[in-house]
Design a protein around this motif. Structure first.
Motif, PDB file in Angstrom:
ATOM      1  N   HIS A   1      39.677  54.624  39.225  1.00 11.30           N
ATOM      2  CA  HIS A   1      39.391  53.380  39.956  1.00 11.30           C
ATOM      3  C   HIS A   1      39.677  52.128  39.129  1.00 11.30           C
ATOM      4  N   LEU A   2      40.123  52.316  37.900  1.00  7.09           N
ATOM      5  CA  LEU A   2      40.469  51.164  37.071  1.00  7.09           C
ATOM      6  C   LEU A   2      41.964  51.181  36.771  1.00  7.09           C
ATOM      7  N   CYS A   3      42.549  50.010  36.774  1.00  6.05           N
ATOM      8  CA  CYS A   3      43.953  49.909  36.422  1.00  6.05           C
ATOM      9  C   CYS A   3      44.069  48.943  35.243  1.00  6.05           C
ATOM     10  N   LEU A   4      44.431  49.465  34.107  1.00  2.87           N
ATOM     11  CA  LEU A   4      44.501  48.621  32.904  1.00  2.87           C
ATOM     12  C   LEU A   4      45.777  47.784  32.947  1.00  2.87           C
ATOM     13  N   VAL A   5      45.589  46.469  33.081  1.00  4.87           N
ATOM     14  CA  VAL A   5      46.760  45.590  33.230  1.00  4.87           C
ATOM     15  C   VAL A   5      46.883  44.553  32.118  1.00  4.87           C
ATOM     16  N   GLY A   6      45.837  44.399  31.292  1.00  2.00           N
ATOM     17  CA  GLY A   6      45.950  43.292  30.349  1.00  2.00           C
ATOM     18  C   GLY A   6      45.064  43.403  29.127  1.00  2.00           C
TER      19      GLY A   6
ATOM     20  N   ALA B   1      32.022  52.125  39.080  1.00  4.45           N
ATOM     21  CA  ALA B   1      31.158  52.518  40.209  1.00  4.45           C
ATOM     22  C   ALA B   1      31.350  51.555  41.386  1.00  4.45           C
ATOM     23  N   ALA B   2      31.440  50.254  41.104  1.00  8.62           N
ATOM     24  CA  ALA B   2      31.621  49.286  42.189  1.00  8.62           C
ATOM     25  C   ALA B   2      32.978  49.500  42.859  1.00  8.62           C
ATOM     26  N   ALA B   3      34.005  49.732  42.044  1.00  8.23           N
ATOM     27  CA  ALA B   3      35.340  49.954  42.611  1.00  8.23           C
ATOM     28  C   ALA B   3      35.332  51.209  43.481  1.00  8.23           C
ATOM     29  N   ALA B   4      34.650  52.258  43.009  1.00  4.16           N
ATOM     30  CA  ALA B   4      34.603  53.510  43.773  1.00  4.16           C
ATOM     31  C   ALA B   4      33.891  53.291  45.108  1.00  4.16           C
TER      32      ALA B   4
ATOM     33  N   ARG C   1      40.992  50.180  43.580  1.00  2.17           N
ATOM     34  CA  ARG C   1      41.387  50.242  42.173  1.00  2.17           C
ATOM     35  C   ARG C   1      41.347  48.821  41.661  1.00  2.17           C
ATOM     36  N   ILE C   2      40.541  48.580  40.648  1.00  3.04           N
ATOM     37  CA  ILE C   2      40.347  47.208  40.155  1.00  3.04           C
ATOM     38  C   ILE C   2      41.179  47.002  38.887  1.00  3.04           C
ATOM     39  N   SER C   3      41.860  45.884  38.856  1.00  2.00           N
ATOM     40  CA  SER C   3      42.644  45.545  37.656  1.00  2.00           C
ATOM     41  C   SER C   3      41.700  45.067  36.556  1.00  2.00           C
ATOM     42  N   VAL C   4      41.837  45.657  35.399  1.00  2.00           N
ATOM     43  CA  VAL C   4      40.968  45.257  34.285  1.00  2.00           C
ATOM     44  C   VAL C   4      41.805  44.948  33.052  1.00  2.00           C
TER      45      VAL C   4
ATOM     46  N   ALA D   1      25.112  42.540  40.446  1.00  2.00           N
ATOM     47  CA  ALA D   1      25.327  41.696  41.632  1.00  2.00           C
ATOM     48  C   ALA D   1      26.627  40.906  41.491  1.00  2.00           C
ATOM     49  N   ASP D   2      26.892  40.394  40.301  1.00  2.00           N
ATOM     50  CA  ASP D   2      28.127  39.616  40.111  1.00  2.00           C
ATOM     51  C   ASP D   2      29.366  40.506  40.173  1.00  2.00           C
ATOM     52  N   ILE D   3      29.245  41.712  39.612  1.00  2.00           N
ATOM     53  CA  ILE D   3      30.383  42.642  39.691  1.00  2.00           C
ATOM     54  C   ILE D   3      30.669  42.967  41.154  1.00  2.00           C
ATOM     55  N   GLU D   4      29.592  43.243  41.883  1.00  2.00           N
ATOM     56  CA  GLU D   4      29.738  43.564  43.304  1.00  2.00           C
ATOM     57  C   GLU D   4      30.400  42.397  44.052  1.00  2.00           C
TER      58      GLU D   4
END
Ligand SMILES: Cc1ncc(COP(=O)(O)O)c(C=O)c1O
Length: 426
Positions: free
Chosen positions: A200-205, A146-149, A154-157, A120-123
């Motif tokens: 769906h993930l973008c590794l930024v940090g 899965a949430a990003a999809a 594309r979620i920055s992670v 729920a928090d990720i969503e």
């Protein structure tokens, strides 16, 4: 014992004052606040929080931005103080996300860390917008993907790393040993490759938080240098520069006899060599370096004030039984992670200074011997109706306490700013 009292006196001399012997916070009289709001209560001085934020930001200027770790004190009015100073927020739950937004922090300035994030928090953060999610394990990676999809985003992670033994430091060691927090440094390359394979993930940090309550500038500087080296390794592996390197919080404050305050001049003196490390490292040259302290920013600004209900002299020991206790302030009772239980700095609200001071056990109203606010605070003689104040109580206090235990009411929380007191949201 004497040192514990002198710490209270030193803190009062540096950050507060007395008028007619009565302790003042931000220029307001604690006895008057007690009449107005009832006891027990927490009171926070906004000016002290701003001062801490500005001093730290100035010490690390040109190297890092200072964000606020909301878990230290999650009241939106308090988060807003730092947001107004320019801070982003580090959050660990959906409710902290909501508190940060309510305080005016832009979603892109929010970082979401913490093991065991709920679906729920990720969503909530994926749909509402978030600067970065800090991944701590493989299942979380899959759930964020899965949430990003689902949202077609594309979620920055960032990767939170559980560092190897070389990076240890701080009172609570979080590196160099098995840990539920973050990926072990030994598996860093494999984790990088796995994230890179997720569209769906973008590794930024990279995120390194090596321990809390660090009072040694040299240890903190060494941890930060270690984090930069790990970040450079990640940038080299993905063959592009990182956007952020989050070096954690963990800056400590003096709580106990013998604790020495963190030396900001020593931190400042260590910054040029960290800047040099960044300048020669193409993968870091454009990265935003983030510190995310909590305790350092809010701890010294808060006091917990309770009224004595009864005094008792039992077999040579003086007890003050108050209306406040561990249900509001577990840390002061010594039951929040302390191995050796030592007294927080405690003062009498009215202390004219010339009275004899003797050791008092200040206890709460709960039916447990754990309910202790001080074992041997040196205080003037107390009587029913007197007020006591626990200092260094602005961080990990009320929201880190078992408030449901014995079903006592919640205390008021009061923010003092520019000579005005406001009851802040519970
Ligand atoms: C990920 C993370 N960041 C920041 C903090 C804040 O730490 P401190 O209050 O010691 O600065 C914590 C505390 O547990 C944390 O877990």
């Amino acid at each position: 014992m004497a040192d514990a009292e002198s710490l209270a006196q030193r803190l009062i001399a540096a950050d507060f004052s007395r008028r007619g012997g009565v302790l003042q916070v931000g220029g307001l009289d604690l006895a008057t606040l007690a009449e107005t709001y009832g006891t027990p209560f927490f009171v926070y001085d906004a000016a002290l929080m701003r001062r801490a934020y500005r001093a730290l930001s100035e010490a690390v200027a040109g190297f890092a931005e200072v964000d606020y770790s909301v878990k230290a004190n999650p009241r939106p009015d308090i988060i807003r103080i730092f947001a107004d100073e320019g801070a982003g927020a580090e959050i660990a739950s959906g409710a902290e996300y909501a508190a940060a937004l309510a305080a005016g922090v832009a979603p892109e300035r929010i970082l979401f860390a913490g093991p065991g994030k709920s679906d729920a928090d990720i969503e909530r953060v994926v749909s509402g917008g978030i600067g970065e999610i800090h991944l701590e394990n493989v299942e979380e990676m899959a759930r964020v993907t899965a949430a990003a999809a689902r949202h077609g985003r594309r979620i920055s992670v960032a990767i939170r790393v559980n560092p190897g033994p070389d990076a240890q430091g701080g009172a609570m060691r979080m590196g160099g040993k098995p840990s539920p927090f973050g990926f072990d440094e030994e598996e860093l390359d494999a984790v990088v490759d796995r994230i890179e394979a997720e569209s769906h993930l973008c590794l930024v940090g990279l995120h390194l938080f090596a321990g809390t309550q660090g009072l040694s500038a040299s240890t903190l500087l060494a941890q930060w240098a270690y984090g930069l080296r790990l970040a450079a390794r990640v940038a080299a592996r993905i063959d592009r520069p990182l956007d952020t390197v989050d070096l954690g919080g963990g800056l400590g404050i003096p709580y106990f006899a013998g604790d020495t305050a963190l030396d900001l001049d020593a931190i400042r003196a260590g910054i040029p060599s960290l800047k040099t490390m960044i300048a020669v490292e193409p993968g870091l040259a454009t990265a935003r370096i983030v510190l995310e302290p909590g305790r350092y920013l809010t701890g010294p600004a808060g006091l917990y004030v309770a009224r004595v209900r009864a005094v008792k002299h039992s077999r040579g020991q003086h007890f003050a039984i108050t209306d406040g206790g561990m249900h509001h302030h577990l840390a002061a009772s010594g039951n929040l992670g302390q191995i050796v239980k030592r007294d927080y700095p405690v003062a009498a609200v009215l202390d004219e200074g010339d009275a004899v001071h003797r050791p008092w056990s200040v206890v709460g109203p709960l039916c447990t011997p754990l309910d202790i606010l001080a074992r041997a605070a040196l205080l003037p003689d107390l009587a029913a109706g007197d007020l006591i104040a626990v200092l260094q109580s602005g961080a990990y206090a009320l929201t880190a306490s078992p408030t449901g235990f014995l079903s006592h009411p919640l205390p008021a929380e009061i923010l003092v700013d520019e000579g005005r007191a406001t009851l802040i949201e519970r």
